[in-house]
Write a protein that holds these residues in place. Sequence first.
Motif, PDB file in Angstrom:
ATOM      1  N   ASP A   7       0.447  -9.182   7.382  1.00 52.88           N
ATOM      2  CA  ASP A   7       0.704 -10.585   7.111  1.00 52.88           C
ATOM      3  C   ASP A   7       1.855 -10.968   8.071  1.00 52.88           C
ATOM      4  OD1 ASP A   7       1.115 -13.092   5.584  1.00 52.88           O
ATOM      5  OD2 ASP A   7       2.925 -12.091   4.839  1.00 52.88           O
ATOM      6  N   ASP A   9       4.203 -14.319   7.774  1.00 53.76           N
ATOM      7  CA  ASP A   9       5.351 -15.003   7.147  1.00 53.76           C
ATOM      8  C   ASP A   9       5.979 -14.139   6.049  1.00 53.76           C
ATOM      9  OD1 ASP A   9       4.305 -16.985   8.733  1.00 53.76           O
ATOM     10  OD2 ASP A   9       4.560 -18.565   7.252  1.00 53.76           O
ATOM     11  N   GLY A  10       7.255 -13.852   6.191  1.00 54.65           N
ATOM     12  CA  GLY A  10       7.960 -13.048   5.196  1.00 54.65           C
ATOM     13  C   GLY A  10       7.769 -11.554   5.407  1.00 54.65           C
ATOM     14  N   THR A  11       6.758 -11.192   6.205  1.00 50.94           N
ATOM     15  CA  THR A  11       6.441  -9.782   6.437  1.00 50.94           C
ATOM     16  C   THR A  11       6.966  -9.316   7.791  1.00 50.94           C
ATOM     17  OG1 THR A  11       4.493  -9.933   5.027  1.00 50.94           O
ATOM     18  CG2 THR A  11       4.541  -8.118   6.609  1.00 50.94           C
ATOM     19  N   ASP A 176       4.172  -9.433   1.809  1.00 55.74           N
ATOM     20  CA  ASP A 176       5.449  -9.680   1.117  1.00 55.74           C
ATOM     21  C   ASP A 176       5.313 -10.489  -0.172  1.00 55.74           C
ATOM     22  OD1 ASP A 176       4.809 -12.075   2.734  1.00 55.74           O
ATOM     23  OD2 ASP A 176       6.696 -12.794   1.885  1.00 55.74           O
ATOM     24  N   ASP A 180      -0.617 -11.194  -1.637  1.00 56.60           N
ATOM     25  CA  ASP A 180      -0.993 -10.104  -0.721  1.00 56.60           C
ATOM     26  C   ASP A 180      -1.404  -8.863  -1.504  1.00 56.60           C
ATOM     27  OD1 ASP A 180      -0.365 -11.476   1.757  1.00 56.60           O
ATOM     28  OD2 ASP A 180       1.748 -11.231   1.237  1.00 56.60           O
TER      29      ASP A 180
HETATM   30 MG   LIG Z   1       3.765 -13.694   3.628  1.00 54.34          MG
END
Ligand SMILES: [Mg+2]
Length: 239
Positions: A7, A9-11, A176, A180
Motif C-alpha cells: 500500500d 499512503d501511511g505505509t 497500515d 488493508d
Molecule cells: Mg494506507
Amino acid sequence: MRLVIFDIDGTLVRTGKTNQVLYERIFREEYQINLAELDWTQARFSTDSGLMPFIFEQARGRPPEPKDIAKVRRLFKNYWQEYLATVSPRQFAVPGAAKLLAMLREQSEWGLALASGGWKDLARVKLGGIGVKIDGIAGAFADDAQARTRIISLAIESARRTYKTPVFERTVYVGDAFWDVAAAARLGLAFVGVGSGETADDLRSSGASLVIRDYTDQAAFMHALDRAPVPVHRDAPLD
Ligand SMILES: [Mg+2]
C-alpha cells in the motif's frame, strides 16, 4: 519467486490526515459540501475512486459527472504538490522506505508491486516526494478499480506480467489500516502491518499479528515477509 505488495499512503509515506484535509477543502470550496456532515457509515470503499460516487450520491443524490471527477483530481494533485513543497522527504517518508524499495528492485527473490487506493498520478507525486520513481514498478491504483481487494488482485496480475511468473510461491501484502488487514484476509494473503502507537494497536485488533514500526532494519523486515501469516478474517465496513 515471491511477491511483496505495498500500500502507499501511511505505509511508504506519512500522508497522515492530509488526504482528508485536502478533500474537505476541495468539496467545501468547489461544491459547498461539508464532508463531515455525510453519513460515512454508508461508505463501502476507502479508495479515491470509491469516494467520489459516495460523496456525490450522499450530498447531491446523483453520481459525479466526468468533469467533476477531472476537477477534483486536478485540484487534489495541485494541493498535494503544494503541500509536498513544504515538507522534507525525511519528514514525509516512513523511515527506510526509499532504501528498502531500491534494495527490492535490485534483488531477484522477491517481486515488487504497489497497490494503492489513491490515483496513480498521486502515487507518482507522493512517492516522488521521497525520491522514488514508480515507472517500471508493477502495480494497480484507484484508476483501475473502486474496491481495494480488486486493486490488490490487479497488482498481482501486473506483477505476473512484469516478472513473467504465472504463480508466486508466496505473496505478502504490506499496509497500515484495518481495511488493508481485511483485504489480505479476504484474498488469503500474508500480511505485514506498518505503524506504531495507535496505528499498531488498530492493526493488531483488526487481526494483524505481525506489525513493524518502519523499514530502518531491512533484515528484520525481510524476516517479517518470510514469517507473516494470513490474517484471520473479520468483517470490515470498507473495501
Ligand atoms: Mg494506507
